[in-house]
Design a protein around this motif. Structure first.
Motif, PDB file in Angstrom:
ATOM      1  N   GLY A  99       0.822  -1.210   0.000  1.00 14.81           N
ATOM      2  CA  GLY A  99       0.000   0.000   0.000  1.00 14.81           C
ATOM      3  C   GLY A  99       0.850   1.251   0.000  1.00 14.81           C
ATOM      4  O   GLY A  99       0.520   2.252   0.628  1.00 14.81           O
ATOM      5  N   ASN A 100       1.957   1.208  -0.741  1.00 14.61           N
ATOM      6  CA  ASN A 100       2.929   2.300  -0.718  1.00 14.61           C
ATOM      7  C   ASN A 100       3.273   2.754  -2.127  1.00 14.61           C
ATOM      8  O   ASN A 100       4.432   3.004  -2.445  1.00 14.61           O
ATOM      9  N   LEU A 101       2.247   2.885  -2.979  1.00 14.47           N
ATOM     10  CA  LEU A 101       2.474   3.285  -4.362  1.00 14.47           C
ATOM     11  C   LEU A 101       2.481   4.810  -4.511  1.00 14.47           C
ATOM     12  O   LEU A 101       1.799   5.521  -3.767  1.00 14.47           O
ATOM     13  N   PRO A 102       3.235   5.340  -5.498  1.00 12.60           N
ATOM     14  CA  PRO A 102       3.165   6.772  -5.802  1.00 12.60           C
ATOM     15  C   PRO A 102       1.748   7.177  -6.203  1.00 12.60           C
ATOM     16  O   PRO A 102       0.975   6.362  -6.728  1.00 12.60           O
ATOM     17  N   ALA A 103       1.422   8.436  -5.997  1.00  9.79           N
ATOM     18  CA  ALA A 103       0.058   8.920  -6.232  1.00  9.79           C
ATOM     19  C   ALA A 103      -0.354   8.848  -7.696  1.00  9.79           C
ATOM     20  O   ALA A 103      -1.545   8.792  -7.997  1.00  9.79           O
ATOM     21  N   ASN A 104       0.619   8.838  -8.613  1.00  8.97           N
ATOM     22  CA  ASN A 104       0.267   8.835 -10.041  1.00  8.97           C
ATOM     23  C   ASN A 104      -0.015   7.438 -10.591  1.00  8.97           C
ATOM     24  O   ASN A 104      -0.307   7.295 -11.774  1.00  8.97           O
ATOM     25  N   LEU A 105       0.056   6.409  -9.741  1.00  9.22           N
ATOM     26  CA  LEU A 105      -0.217   5.052 -10.177  1.00  9.22           C
ATOM     27  C   LEU A 105      -1.554   4.574  -9.638  1.00  9.22           C
ATOM     28  O   LEU A 105      -1.972   4.967  -8.552  1.00  9.22           O
TER      29      LEU A 105
END
Length: 474
Positions: free
Chosen positions: A58-64
């Motif tokens: 649950g640690n993805l960049p906001a643009n993904l």
């Protein structure tokens, strides 16, 4: 380590996909690891392995974007609900990242960091936490590292210390990214023993690695990833003995022990770039090496070998003039440009400004030294780096991709000597072979000496014209 885990939990993902605008990065992955089981994820750099791990965490960049479901024991969540899994961090779900220094506090001594996790997360009394932390370090052959700061220990030591700190929380599910990178054979065996003990305690383990040896030793399941998709999956012993997919066969055939030996690279015109005479170095009470004497000539490909902590990085930094020896002399050739001596760092994150895109970093180098972007395009193509990656930040590409960008940047400068500090430890065997072949070709074409730090005896035997071996001095 904790004696036993307070609970055990399975890890499962169903239809887990990650994408950017108009692009699928990870394609509908299905994985299931039973409680106390292990699954090893193999695949080339940039295939999506670490991105899959970040999606699970649950640690993805906001643009993904992310879709599918994730189960951690009794906790089931929509993959897009990143907050639901962040609530599990530490106590139910833990991640040991590929870059160990990013997992450690640079302002706190190593043993204290591990003890603090025992205290604050696992609830251990301080008088028990400190000796428990020290015992864990002793068990990994790092007893003397407990009183040091992270920047004072090697990358291999930092990796092992980060594992102890991560596991001290007692989370029943752990994702560990490249746990044996940059380690010699003895230290790899130590890490394997620790992982096996953790699994025996009930830890559910997802291991991301390029180390086929580790996959074989851990057993359990293996999944092979290519282009964001799982192309082969099954029992580790079966898949690694008789792979069904062409890419898996290629991956196994590219292990360094199976490489053909390169033709020896001859020193060009006998020109001595560096004269090293009776060099010694120590840090405090720790003796690294002594009495090292050598010449480095143009065009040579020299391996620097020795156990973890023997001072290989320190030796290279002395050759470059970044450190001074305690005794002995280092004489570098006269008349060389200030850019003639270059370094490829073991941890590529240390070589790039974190808030600047890769395109801008490379444009700055090209502008400063009046170089050609067309030459960079050629290098990036040979290193199999997609142009779209240039517009990302260093943290938004894989460790292997970032290391190849670092290599391209150094090769652009056409240095007389490159100190390459474990430059392929983050690369899969296929990319590793391609990258080192490019480095050797560059050395031959431009008369560049290469000083290569490696723990892999296969790489040393097949790439190096000679070896400088370091060992701990008495």
């Amino acid at each position: 380590m904790t004696d036993t885990l307070s609970n055990s939990a399975h890890l499962a993902v169903h239809g887990l996909a990650v994408g950017a605008v108009g692009q699928a990065l990870v394609q509908a992955i299905d994985l299931h690891i039973p409680a106390g089981g292990v699954l090893t994820l193999l695949g080339e750099s940039g295939s999506g392995k670490s991105l899959l791990a970040q999606a699970i965490m649950g640690n993805l960049p906001a643009n993904l974007t992310c879709s599918g479901t994730v189960e951690v024991g009794a906790h089931r969540s929509n993959a897009a609900d990143l907050k639901a899994r962040r609530a599990l961090w530490g106590r139910q779900l833990a991640l040991l990242p590929q870059e160990p220094w990013l997992a450690l506090d640079p302002t706190m001594r190593v043993a204290r960091q591990i003890a603090e996790v025992h205290e604050l997360v696992a609830g251990m009394a301080p008088e028990v936490a400190a000796p428990t932390a020290q015992a864990g370090l002793d068990g990994l052959g790092m007893g003397g590292a407990g009183n040091k700061y992270p920047f004072q220990i090697s990358g291999g030591m930092a990796q092992r210390a980060a594992f102890l700190a991560t596991h001290a929380a007692g989370a029943p599910v752990m994702i560990i990214d490249e746990p044996t990178k940059g380690l010699d054979a003895d230290r790899r065996a130590d890490v394997l023993a620790v992982l096996r003990a953790a699994i025996a305690d009930g830890l559910t383990l997802l291991t991301i690695t390029h180390d086929v040896w580790l996959a074989r030793q851990l057993g359990g399941q293996v999944a092979v990833m290519l282009g964001g998709a799982i192309v082969e999956q099954g029992d580790a012993a079966t898949v690694l003995a008789a792979p069904g997919h062409a890419y898996t066969r290629r991956l196994l055939a590219a292990e360094p022990a199976a490489w053909p030996r390169l033709a020896p690279v001859k020193a060009i015109d006998g020109q001595v770039l560096v004269e090293i005479e009776s060099v010694a170095k120590r840090f405090g009470a720790q003796h690294l090496f002594a009495g090292v004497t050598a010449q480095i000539r143009r065009g040579e490909f020299i391996a620097v070998t020795g156990p973890s902590g023997s001072g290989k990085t320190t030796f290279g930094n002395i050759v470059l003039g970044l450190l001074r020896p305690d005794s002995g002399t280092v004489t570098r050739g006269a008349g060389l440009a200030r850019t003639a001596f270059q370094k490829i760092y073991q941890d590529p994150a240390a070589a790039f400004a974190p808030a600047v895109t890769l395109r801008q970093s490379l444009q700055d180098v090209i502008a400063l030294h009046n170089l050609s972007w067309a030459e960079l395009d050629t290098l990036l193509a040979r290193l199999r780096l997609r142009p779209a990656l240039l517009d990302r930040l260093p943290s938004q590409v894989s460790g292997g991709e970032l290391q190849r960008f670092a290599l391209a940047r150094v090769l652009l400068l056409r240095p007389a000597l490159i100190f390459a500090d474990e430059p392929t430890s983050r690369l899969d065997p296929v990319t590793q072979q391609e990258t080192l072949a490019l480095l050797a070709e560059h050395a031959q074409e431009f008369g560049c000496a290469v000083l290569l730090v490696t723990h892999d005896a296969g790489i040393s035997a097949r790439m190096a014209t000679r070896v400088i071996g370091l060992s701990h001095s008495p």
